[in-house]
Scaffold this motif. Sequence first.
Motif, PDB file in Angstrom:
ATOM      1  N   ARG A  96       0.349 -22.185 -14.590  1.00 21.81           N
ATOM      2  CA  ARG A  96      -0.963 -22.317 -15.206  1.00 21.81           C
ATOM      3  C   ARG A  96      -0.808 -22.987 -16.570  1.00 21.81           C
ATOM      4  O   ARG A  96      -0.079 -22.488 -17.436  1.00 21.81           O
ATOM      5  CB  ARG A  96      -1.617 -20.936 -15.350  1.00 21.81           C
ATOM      6  CG  ARG A  96      -3.048 -20.941 -15.892  1.00 21.81           C
ATOM      7  CD  ARG A  96      -3.595 -19.524 -15.887  1.00 21.81           C
ATOM      8  NE  ARG A  96      -4.916 -19.413 -16.466  1.00 21.81           N
ATOM      9  CZ  ARG A  96      -6.059 -19.617 -15.818  1.00 21.81           C
ATOM     10  NH1 ARG A  96      -6.019 -19.943 -14.540  1.00 21.81           N
ATOM     11  NH2 ARG A  96      -7.221 -19.491 -16.423  1.00 21.81           N
ATOM     12  N   ILE A  97      -1.500 -24.107 -16.764  1.00 20.74           N
ATOM     13  CA  ILE A  97      -1.406 -24.885 -17.989  1.00 20.74           C
ATOM     14  C   ILE A  97      -2.753 -24.825 -18.705  1.00 20.74           C
ATOM     15  O   ILE A  97      -3.775 -25.198 -18.131  1.00 20.74           O
ATOM     16  CB  ILE A  97      -1.041 -26.355 -17.687  1.00 20.74           C
ATOM     17  CG1 ILE A  97       0.208 -26.436 -16.810  1.00 20.74           C
ATOM     18  CG2 ILE A  97      -0.829 -27.135 -18.983  1.00 20.74           C
ATOM     19  CD1 ILE A  97       0.476 -27.831 -16.268  1.00 20.74           C
ATOM     20  N   SER A  98      -2.754 -24.359 -19.939  1.00 18.51           N
ATOM     21  CA  SER A  98      -3.981 -24.257 -20.731  1.00 18.51           C
ATOM     22  C   SER A  98      -4.123 -25.485 -21.622  1.00 18.51           C
ATOM     23  O   SER A  98      -3.211 -25.817 -22.392  1.00 18.51           O
ATOM     24  CB  SER A  98      -3.953 -22.992 -21.596  1.00 18.51           C
ATOM     25  OG  SER A  98      -5.087 -22.928 -22.438  1.00 18.51           O
ATOM     26  N   VAL A  99      -5.279 -26.160 -21.528  1.00 22.04           N
ATOM     27  CA  VAL A  99      -5.536 -27.389 -22.283  1.00 22.04           C
ATOM     28  C   VAL A  99      -6.980 -27.382 -22.776  1.00 22.04           C
ATOM     29  O   VAL A  99      -7.813 -26.619 -22.295  1.00 22.04           O
ATOM     30  CB  VAL A  99      -5.304 -28.643 -21.409  1.00 22.04           C
ATOM     31  CG1 VAL A  99      -3.855 -28.770 -20.996  1.00 22.04           C
ATOM     32  CG2 VAL A  99      -6.207 -28.621 -20.167  1.00 22.04           C
ATOM     33  N   ASP A 100      -7.286 -28.269 -23.755  1.00 22.92           N
ATOM     34  CA  ASP A 100      -8.682 -28.469 -24.127  1.00 22.92           C
ATOM     35  C   ASP A 100      -9.283 -29.577 -23.261  1.00 22.92           C
ATOM     36  O   ASP A 100      -8.612 -30.136 -22.394  1.00 22.92           O
ATOM     37  CB  ASP A 100      -8.815 -28.784 -25.622  1.00 22.92           C
ATOM     38  CG  ASP A 100      -8.078 -30.050 -26.042  1.00 22.92           C
ATOM     39  OD1 ASP A 100      -7.818 -30.924 -25.178  1.00 22.92           O
ATOM     40  OD2 ASP A 100      -7.760 -30.185 -27.236  1.00 22.92           O
ATOM     41  N   SER A 131      -6.959 -21.144 -27.517  1.00 26.80           N
ATOM     42  CA  SER A 131      -5.655 -21.107 -26.874  1.00 26.80           C
ATOM     43  C   SER A 131      -5.477 -19.823 -26.072  1.00 26.80           C
ATOM     44  O   SER A 131      -5.817 -18.730 -26.539  1.00 26.80           O
ATOM     45  CB  SER A 131      -4.540 -21.211 -27.916  1.00 26.80           C
ATOM     46  OG  SER A 131      -4.569 -22.453 -28.579  1.00 26.80           O
ATOM     47  N   ALA A 132      -4.935 -19.963 -24.877  1.00 21.58           N
ATOM     48  CA  ALA A 132      -4.621 -18.789 -24.069  1.00 21.58           C
ATOM     49  C   ALA A 132      -3.497 -18.000 -24.736  1.00 21.58           C
ATOM     50  O   ALA A 132      -2.676 -18.547 -25.467  1.00 21.58           O
ATOM     51  CB  ALA A 132      -4.197 -19.230 -22.663  1.00 21.58           C
ATOM     52  N   ASN A 133      -3.471 -16.696 -24.475  1.00 24.38           N
ATOM     53  CA  ASN A 133      -2.439 -15.823 -25.021  1.00 24.38           C
ATOM     54  C   ASN A 133      -1.253 -15.819 -24.064  1.00 24.38           C
ATOM     55  O   ASN A 133      -1.320 -15.248 -22.976  1.00 24.38           O
ATOM     56  CB  ASN A 133      -3.003 -14.411 -25.200  1.00 24.38           C
ATOM     57  CG  ASN A 133      -2.060 -13.511 -25.965  1.00 24.38           C
ATOM     58  OD1 ASN A 133      -0.855 -13.517 -25.743  1.00 24.38           O
ATOM     59  ND2 ASN A 133      -2.610 -12.727 -26.883  1.00 24.38           N
ATOM     60  N   LEU A 134      -0.151 -16.453 -24.473  1.00 27.15           N
ATOM     61  CA  LEU A 134       1.018 -16.542 -23.596  1.00 27.15           C
ATOM     62  C   LEU A 134       1.733 -15.201 -23.482  1.00 27.15           C
ATOM     63  O   LEU A 134       2.372 -14.940 -22.455  1.00 27.15           O
ATOM     64  CB  LEU A 134       1.988 -17.607 -24.118  1.00 27.15           C
ATOM     65  CG  LEU A 134       1.462 -19.042 -24.152  1.00 27.15           C
ATOM     66  CD1 LEU A 134       2.570 -20.008 -24.555  1.00 27.15           C
ATOM     67  CD2 LEU A 134       0.881 -19.460 -22.796  1.00 27.15           C
ATOM     68  N   SER A 135       1.640 -14.356 -24.504  1.00 24.00           N
ATOM     69  CA  SER A 135       2.267 -13.035 -24.422  1.00 24.00           C
ATOM     70  C   SER A 135       1.630 -12.197 -23.329  1.00 24.00           C
ATOM     71  O   SER A 135       2.300 -11.387 -22.675  1.00 24.00           O
ATOM     72  CB  SER A 135       2.157 -12.304 -25.769  1.00 24.00           C
ATOM     73  OG  SER A 135       2.895 -12.974 -26.774  1.00 24.00           O
ATOM     74  N   ARG A 136       0.316 -12.387 -23.132  1.00 29.18           N
ATOM     75  CA  ARG A 136      -0.394 -11.643 -22.090  1.00 29.18           C
ATOM     76  C   ARG A 136      -0.420 -12.392 -20.768  1.00 29.18           C
ATOM     77  O   ARG A 136      -1.129 -12.001 -19.844  1.00 29.18           O
ATOM     78  CB  ARG A 136      -1.825 -11.356 -22.552  1.00 29.18           C
ATOM     79  CG  ARG A 136      -1.891 -10.408 -23.742  1.00 29.18           C
ATOM     80  CD  ARG A 136      -3.320 -10.218 -24.219  1.00 29.18           C
ATOM     81  NE  ARG A 136      -3.385  -9.219 -25.290  1.00 29.18           N
ATOM     82  CZ  ARG A 136      -4.462  -8.957 -26.009  1.00 29.18           C
ATOM     83  NH1 ARG A 136      -5.581  -9.628 -25.778  1.00 29.18           N
ATOM     84  NH2 ARG A 136      -4.432  -8.050 -26.951  1.00 29.18           N
TER      85      ARG A 136
END
Length: 310
Positions: A96-100, A131-136
């Motif tokens: 899963r890649i988070s982008v604007d 931004s998505a939370n990568l820790s979660r």
Amino acid sequence: MISDWDNLRVFLALAEEGSLTAAARKLKVSHPTVARRVKALEDELGSRLFERLPDRFVPTLAATHLLDEVRAMEQSAQALARRSAGLTDTHLGTVRISVDETMAEFISRHLMRLRENHRCIEFEIAVAHISANLSRREADLLIRNRFPDSAHLVGRKLGRFAYAVYGVRDFAKACDGSPESLRALSWIGFDDDHLYMPGQQWQIELLQGRAPEVRTNNGVVFYHAIHEGHGVGVLPCFLGDKHPALTRLTPILDDVVVDEWMLVHRDMRSLPRIRVVMDALVKLFQDTRAEMEGRIAVPTPVNDLAAVGG
């Protein structure tokens, strides 16, 4: 003893979000579920955890005593989930890649090339300003033009994107490239909550405090408003150069050059499927460097605008 640890997770979400609706959205459960679980935890502890105000839920003193411990539990659970993912991870699976919105356009344009040798991996492109939370594990990878201040994240610069002012050709005919002629045009911009978007500070200085005639909080709307001729605006060159209806009204804006970063959590960077996608993204950005930097063939700007100002 607390019989249901999920109640603590709901308690933490409500404490952080401040409302039942926001907590339910974050946890992807129903509004009544949040209320029911918090009530069950209060009954079990024999203590009220929230002051119910008309517009928000405020943690009580008893709740504040719990929060640090519950946050520590959540962080431990997240770390365990990340590490357990690596125990059975292969090159198969989903990344899963988070982008604007702007980066989503670039990635989707080149998605075939990105996936060319990696059909065993499923790609999820998650589009959001925040931004998505990568820790979660809200995402596996982030692509952003800002590097968050976090010791848990590892970043690599993917490339530098150039920006210029674009508009339909009717605007080009009415503009000689000078600051005065640019100010006389209709402008598209972002709303006050999104003035951090690339090019907005440059535009504010050019317009000398005048508000753009059309404002939005969405990059897709922003682009289409320019493309449909409602005004001019600052676009990344890869986006403005691609469409034949648009033309550059300025040279590349030196003050609006933007670096894009790929970010990954330290615990996830060695997982095979994530490592494969990271390498593929690096190669994609290397192969498309001329497009990113606005060095493909485009019509000569109407004038050599070196700087904005008086």
